[in-house]
Design a protein around this motif. Structure first.
Motif, PDB file in Angstrom:
ATOM      1  N   ILE A   1       4.365  36.496 -66.348  1.00 49.30           N
ATOM      2  CA  ILE A   1       3.530  36.542 -65.152  1.00 49.30           C
ATOM      3  C   ILE A   1       4.335  36.952 -63.926  1.00 49.30           C
ATOM      4  CG2 ILE A   1       1.834  34.936 -66.064  1.00 49.30           C
ATOM      5  CD1 ILE A   1       3.090  32.742 -64.400  1.00 49.30           C
ATOM      6  N   PHE A   2       5.656  36.975 -64.026  1.00 51.70           N
ATOM      7  CA  PHE A   2       6.474  37.489 -62.923  1.00 51.70           C
ATOM      8  C   PHE A   2       6.301  38.994 -62.751  1.00 51.70           C
ATOM      9  CE2 PHE A   2       9.016  33.588 -63.799  1.00 51.70           C
ATOM     10  CZ  PHE A   2       8.888  33.012 -62.554  1.00 51.70           C
ATOM     11  N   SER A   3       5.811  39.687 -63.796  1.00 51.55           N
ATOM     12  CA  SER A   3       5.562  41.116 -63.708  1.00 51.55           C
ATOM     13  C   SER A   3       4.179  41.434 -63.155  1.00 51.55           C
ATOM     14  CB  SER A   3       5.720  41.763 -65.086  1.00 51.55           C
ATOM     15  OG  SER A   3       4.685  41.373 -65.962  1.00 51.55           O
ATOM     16  N   ILE A   4       3.352  40.408 -62.913  1.00 60.69           N
ATOM     17  CA  ILE A   4       1.973  40.586 -62.495  1.00 60.69           C
ATOM     18  C   ILE A   4       1.862  40.392 -60.991  1.00 60.69           C
ATOM     19  CG2 ILE A   4      -0.377  39.702 -62.723  1.00 60.69           C
ATOM     20  CD1 ILE A   4       0.372  38.880 -65.593  1.00 60.69           C
ATOM     21  N   ASP A   5       1.252  41.349 -60.309  1.00 68.13           N
ATOM     22  CA  ASP A   5       1.140  41.282 -58.857  1.00 68.13           C
ATOM     23  C   ASP A   5       0.075  40.279 -58.413  1.00 68.13           C
ATOM     24  OD1 ASP A   5       3.029  43.452 -58.036  1.00 68.13           O
ATOM     25  OD2 ASP A   5       1.652  44.647 -59.274  1.00 68.13           O
ATOM     26  N   ASP A   6      -1.085  40.324 -59.069  1.00 63.17           N
ATOM     27  CA  ASP A   6      -2.199  39.430 -58.769  1.00 63.17           C
ATOM     28  C   ASP A   6      -2.836  39.007 -60.076  1.00 63.17           C
ATOM     29  OD1 ASP A   6      -2.347  41.717 -56.415  1.00 63.17           O
ATOM     30  OD2 ASP A   6      -2.699  39.687 -55.643  1.00 63.17           O
ATOM     31  N   MET A   7      -3.251  37.749 -60.158  1.00 60.64           N
ATOM     32  CA  MET A   7      -3.908  37.239 -61.354  1.00 60.64           C
ATOM     33  C   MET A   7      -4.902  36.163 -60.948  1.00 60.64           C
ATOM     34  SD  MET A   7      -2.037  36.084 -64.869  1.00 60.64           S
ATOM     35  CE  MET A   7      -2.955  35.618 -66.332  1.00 60.64           C
TER      36      MET A   7
ATOM     37  N   LYS B   1      -0.947  35.270 -56.291  1.00 56.09           N
ATOM     38  CA  LYS B   1      -0.040  36.402 -56.256  1.00 56.09           C
ATOM     39  C   LYS B   1       1.327  36.024 -56.819  1.00 56.09           C
ATOM     40  CE  LYS B   1      -2.251  38.739 -52.354  1.00 56.09           C
ATOM     41  NZ  LYS B   1      -2.699  39.890 -53.168  1.00 56.09           N
ATOM     42  N   ARG B   2       2.170  37.039 -57.048  1.00 60.54           N
ATOM     43  CA  ARG B   2       3.471  36.826 -57.690  1.00 60.54           C
ATOM     44  C   ARG B   2       4.286  35.746 -57.005  1.00 60.54           C
ATOM     45  NH1 ARG B   2       5.264  41.644 -57.432  1.00 60.54           N
ATOM     46  NH2 ARG B   2       5.013  42.319 -59.615  1.00 60.54           N
ATOM     47  N   LEU B   3       4.295  35.740 -55.680  1.00 57.33           N
ATOM     48  CA  LEU B   3       5.111  34.791 -54.938  1.00 57.33           C
ATOM     49  C   LEU B   3       4.422  33.449 -54.722  1.00 57.33           C
ATOM     50  CD1 LEU B   3       6.829  37.129 -52.333  1.00 57.33           C
ATOM     51  CD2 LEU B   3       7.692  36.311 -54.530  1.00 57.33           C
ATOM     52  N   GLY B   4       3.195  33.289 -55.221  1.00 58.55           N
ATOM     53  CA  GLY B   4       2.548  31.995 -55.254  1.00 58.55           C
ATOM     54  C   GLY B   4       1.415  31.754 -54.283  1.00 58.55           C
ATOM     55  N   SER B   5       1.119  32.683 -53.390  1.00 57.87           N
ATOM     56  CA  SER B   5       0.019  32.480 -52.459  1.00 57.87           C
ATOM     57  C   SER B   5      -1.311  32.490 -53.203  1.00 57.87           C
ATOM     58  CB  SER B   5       0.031  33.526 -51.352  1.00 57.87           C
ATOM     59  OG  SER B   5      -0.146  34.827 -51.885  1.00 57.87           O
ATOM     60  N   ARG B   6      -2.273  31.693 -52.716  1.00 56.39           N
ATOM     61  CA  ARG B   6      -3.552  31.511 -53.387  1.00 56.39           C
ATOM     62  C   ARG B   6      -4.702  31.783 -52.424  1.00 56.39           C
ATOM     63  NH1 ARG B   6      -2.208  25.503 -55.910  1.00 56.39           N
ATOM     64  NH2 ARG B   6      -0.164  26.052 -56.804  1.00 56.39           N
ATOM     65  N   ASN B   7      -5.796  32.301 -52.964  1.00 58.93           N
ATOM     66  CA  ASN B   7      -7.015  32.505 -52.202  1.00 58.93           C
ATOM     67  C   ASN B   7      -8.214  32.107 -53.046  1.00 58.93           C
ATOM     68  OD1 ASN B   7      -5.164  34.986 -50.944  1.00 58.93           O
ATOM     69  ND2 ASN B   7      -6.449  33.915 -49.439  1.00 58.93           N
ATOM     70  N   TYR B   8      -9.267  31.620 -52.369  1.00 55.21           N
ATOM     71  CA  TYR B   8     -10.476  31.158 -53.040  1.00 55.21           C
ATOM     72  C   TYR B   8     -11.708  31.696 -52.332  1.00 55.21           C
ATOM     73  CZ  TYR B   8      -7.283  27.642 -54.964  1.00 55.21           C
ATOM     74  OH  TYR B   8      -6.233  26.999 -55.581  1.00 55.21           O
ATOM     75  N   ALA B   9     -12.765  31.922 -53.108  1.00 54.38           N
ATOM     76  CA  ALA B   9     -14.054  32.207 -52.510  1.00 54.38           C
ATOM     77  C   ALA B   9     -14.537  30.990 -51.731  1.00 54.38           C
ATOM     78  CB  ALA B   9     -15.067  32.574 -53.583  1.00 54.38           C
TER      79      ALA B   9
END
Length: 118
Positions: A28-34, A52-60
């Motif tokens: 998952i370190f190779s994945i930009d967004d998941m 995102k790769r560095l750990g930031s999160r977003n929600y609806a």
């Protein structure tokens, strides 16, 4: 080739909880967004949560405060903990991953169905 395998859907009563899993065939370190989109019958496919790769999160807005996205790097797996489920959460949930250095379009999981009864 990137494969995403989803699990954890099912039938629950309103107010109940489910945890979805999405296991990737690459680090998952190779994945930009998941994260997950969801699609109810007759409706468009909407973004639910992303990490995102560095750990930031977003929600609806509709799931803010009820859903939590997290990851286990050793297992190459992302989880979506869904609490206080509502009938309007009923949909097929599709895991996605973007690896921009390979292609701009997302890879998709097979989908897992979530049904919340009244």
């Amino acid at each position: 080739q990137v494969q995403l395998v989803e699990s954890g859907g099912g039938l629950v009563q309103a107010g109940g909880s489910l945890r979805l899993s999405c296991a990737a065939s690459v680090s998952i370190f190779s994945i930009d967004d998941m994260g997950w989109y969801r699609q109810a019958p007759g409706k468009q496919r909407d973004l639910v949560a992303t990490i995102k790769r560095l750990g930031s999160r977003n929600y609806a807005d509709s799931v803010q405060g009820r859903f939590t996205i997290s990851r286990d790097n050793a297992k190459n797996t992302v989880y979506l903990q869904m609490n206080n489920l509502k009938p309007e959460d009923t949909a097929v949930y599709y895991c996605y991953a973007i690896i921009a250095t390979i292609r701009p379009d997302p890879y998709w999981g097979q989908g897992t169905r979530v049904t919340v009864s009244s």
